[in-house]
Design an enzyme around this catalytic site. Structure first.
Site, PDB file in Angstrom:
ATOM      1  N   LYS A 129       0.827  -1.205   0.000  1.00 58.16           N
ATOM      2  CA  LYS A 129       0.000   0.000   0.000  1.00 58.16           C
ATOM      3  C   LYS A 129       0.865   1.260   0.000  1.00 58.16           C
ATOM      4  CE  LYS A 129      -3.326  -3.008   1.280  1.00 58.16           C
ATOM      5  NZ  LYS A 129      -3.094  -4.470   1.323  1.00 58.16           N
ATOM      6  N   LYS A 164      -8.420   0.847   4.580  1.00 59.94           N
ATOM      7  CA  LYS A 164      -7.942  -0.530   4.683  1.00 59.94           C
ATOM      8  C   LYS A 164      -6.656  -0.598   5.488  1.00 59.94           C
ATOM      9  CE  LYS A 164      -6.216   0.089  -0.058  1.00 59.94           C
ATOM     10  NZ  LYS A 164      -6.287  -0.446  -1.445  1.00 59.94           N
ATOM     11  N   ARG A 214      -5.437  -6.178 -12.444  1.00 59.33           N
ATOM     12  CA  ARG A 214      -4.118  -6.641 -12.024  1.00 59.33           C
ATOM     13  C   ARG A 214      -3.198  -6.648 -13.247  1.00 59.33           C
ATOM     14  NH1 ARG A 214      -2.075  -9.709  -8.066  1.00 59.33           N
ATOM     15  NH2 ARG A 214      -2.975  -8.031  -6.798  1.00 59.33           N
ATOM     16  N   ARG A 229     -10.678  -7.875 -12.126  1.00 60.43           N
ATOM     17  CA  ARG A 229     -11.488  -8.582 -11.140  1.00 60.43           C
ATOM     18  C   ARG A 229     -12.717  -7.732 -10.851  1.00 60.43           C
ATOM     19  NH1 ARG A 229      -6.283  -8.563  -7.611  1.00 60.43           N
ATOM     20  NH2 ARG A 229      -6.399  -6.504  -8.577  1.00 60.43           N
ATOM     21  N   ARG A 237     -15.856  -5.372  -3.433  1.00 60.53           N
ATOM     22  CA  ARG A 237     -14.415  -5.568  -3.474  1.00 60.53           C
ATOM     23  C   ARG A 237     -13.989  -6.340  -4.724  1.00 60.53           C
ATOM     24  NH1 ARG A 237     -13.843  -7.947   2.526  1.00 60.53           N
ATOM     25  NH2 ARG A 237     -15.843  -8.846   1.855  1.00 60.53           N
ATOM     26  N   ASP A 277      -2.124  -2.928  -9.036  1.00 60.14           N
ATOM     27  CA  ASP A 277      -3.582  -2.849  -9.016  1.00 60.14           C
ATOM     28  C   ASP A 277      -3.997  -1.484  -9.533  1.00 60.14           C
ATOM     29  OD1 ASP A 277      -3.711  -5.380  -8.018  1.00 60.14           O
ATOM     30  OD2 ASP A 277      -4.219  -4.796  -5.976  1.00 60.14           O
ATOM     31  N   GLU A 285      -2.380  -0.095  -5.629  1.00 58.11           N
ATOM     32  CA  GLU A 285      -1.448  -0.925  -4.861  1.00 58.11           C
ATOM     33  C   GLU A 285      -0.316  -1.393  -5.768  1.00 58.11           C
ATOM     34  OE1 GLU A 285      -2.975  -4.151  -2.548  1.00 58.11           O
ATOM     35  OE2 GLU A 285      -4.627  -2.968  -1.702  1.00 58.11           O
ATOM     36  N   ASN A 287       1.949  -4.717  -5.648  1.00 52.19           N
ATOM     37  CA  ASN A 287       2.080  -6.006  -4.974  1.00 52.19           C
ATOM     38  C   ASN A 287       3.409  -6.662  -5.335  1.00 52.19           C
ATOM     39  OD1 ASN A 287      -0.856  -6.595  -3.843  1.00 52.19           O
ATOM     40  ND2 ASN A 287      -1.073  -5.616  -5.836  1.00 52.19           N
TER      41      ASN A 287
END
Length: 320
Positions: A129, A164, A214, A229, A237, A277, A285, A287
């Site tokens: 994050k 979050k 993604r 997604r 979400r 993301d 984000e 990752n």
């Protein structure tokens, strides 16, 4: 294909717990085995340091693409990690202190000559994050704080926000707060443990209805396809484990621009495999621990992303 047989150690959650049809680590293992390399699995608790040497209890494994019978474990040996050519750190979050301690062991293995993917220091430095703060021009308005009043003021100012934790994965403990939401106080109390932990708040990006995209990068270069997604009607979400639908798509201009901006920094820090993301045109984000999406993209487009990663690993080994 490289004709040199190498030993790959995969630090991961128990292999019996994975869903092979969806598991990116499993895709990597299938490709590594296909190339004739030796495979071992290592649990986070199997790592240890003794007299300055990084060691582990490593268990030989063979894998097969069978959803009902996907692995066979072999012998377990206690070995020095500097005898392992490549270590894939694929332990899922939470990113807690136990995870950090494991990266210290992998640091020592790296100094001993093992190639660690991704580099342990990068795993610690690039929180999934917080790392978005390196690219504020690409992100929605974002606040990271443990101050409950500051988080509440941000939410009231922005109107519609997502709040979050910094150490979660898979959509866990992600809250969407709308203007006038009476849950704002309890959400900030819960996520910060009454001001004892940092949390992230971001302005809500309405394009989430088109999917949380993604974008995968291999050694800083974007894979030409991505996985969107798309949330279902009952849960906002964009996480597959929370019921989102996977939709593989070609990379668009927006996603390519973001990947081209972020990729060089990740590659320079030793991140060979990453997942960005992107919602709408915003980076949310970065990752670097155990990004997913490979199996879904490969199935749809006939690609071999794990093969691309193996090529990158070969390049880095050859450059040593």
């Amino acid at each position: 294909m490289n004709n040199t047989t190498r030993h790959f150690g995969v630090v991961m959650d128990p292999i019996e717990s994975i869903t092979p049809a969806k598991d990116t680590t499993f895709a990597m293992m299938l490709e590594i085995q296909r190339r004739g390399h030796r495979l071992s699995v290592i649990g986070q608790g199997d790592l240890y340091l003794e007299q300055g040497v990084a060691r582990a209890q490593a268990t030989a494994v063979t894998v097969r693409d069978d959803p009902n019978d996907w692995y066979t474990l072999g012998d377990t040996e206690d070995l020095a990690l500097d005898t392992v050519d490549v270590l894939l750190m694929r332990k899922d979050p939470p990113f807690d202190m136990e995870y950090v301690y494991a990266t210290y062991v992998l640091d020592v293995a790296e100094r001993g000559g093992s190639l660690v993917v991704n580099r342990p220091r990068a795993l610690r430095d690039l929180n999934e994050k917080v790392a978005t703060a390196l690219f504020p021009e690409l992100t929605p308005p974002t606040l990271i704080s443990r101050d409950m009043d500051r988080l509440r003021a941000f939410a009231k100012r922005e109107g519609h926000v997502v709040i979050k934790p910094l150490d979660g994965m898979g959509g866990r403990s992600i809250f969407t707060i709308r203007p006038g939401d009476r849950n704002l106080n309890v959400v900030t109390e819960t996520l910060t443990d009454y001001g004892q932990r940092f949390a992230m708040a971001q302005t809500f990006v309405p394009e989430i209805t088109d999917g949380d995209k993604r974008v995968l990068l291999v050694d800083g270069e974007p894979v030409p396809h991505m996985l969107a997604r798309v949330p279902n009607d009952e849960d906002g979400r964009g996480n597959l484990v929370m019921g989102a639908t996977a939709d593989a798509r070609p990379l668009g201009d927006v996603e390519r621009h973001i990947a081209d901006t972020v990729g060089p920094l990740l590659a320079a820090r030793g991140v060979l495999f990453a997942g960005l993301d992107v919602i709408g045109d915003k980076l949310t984000e970065i990752n670097v621990t155990s990004p997913t999406g490979v199996r879904e993209i490969d199935r749809h487009f006939g690609s071999n992303i794990a093969g691309d990663l193996c090529h990158a690993i070969d390049r880095h080994l050859a450059a040593r």
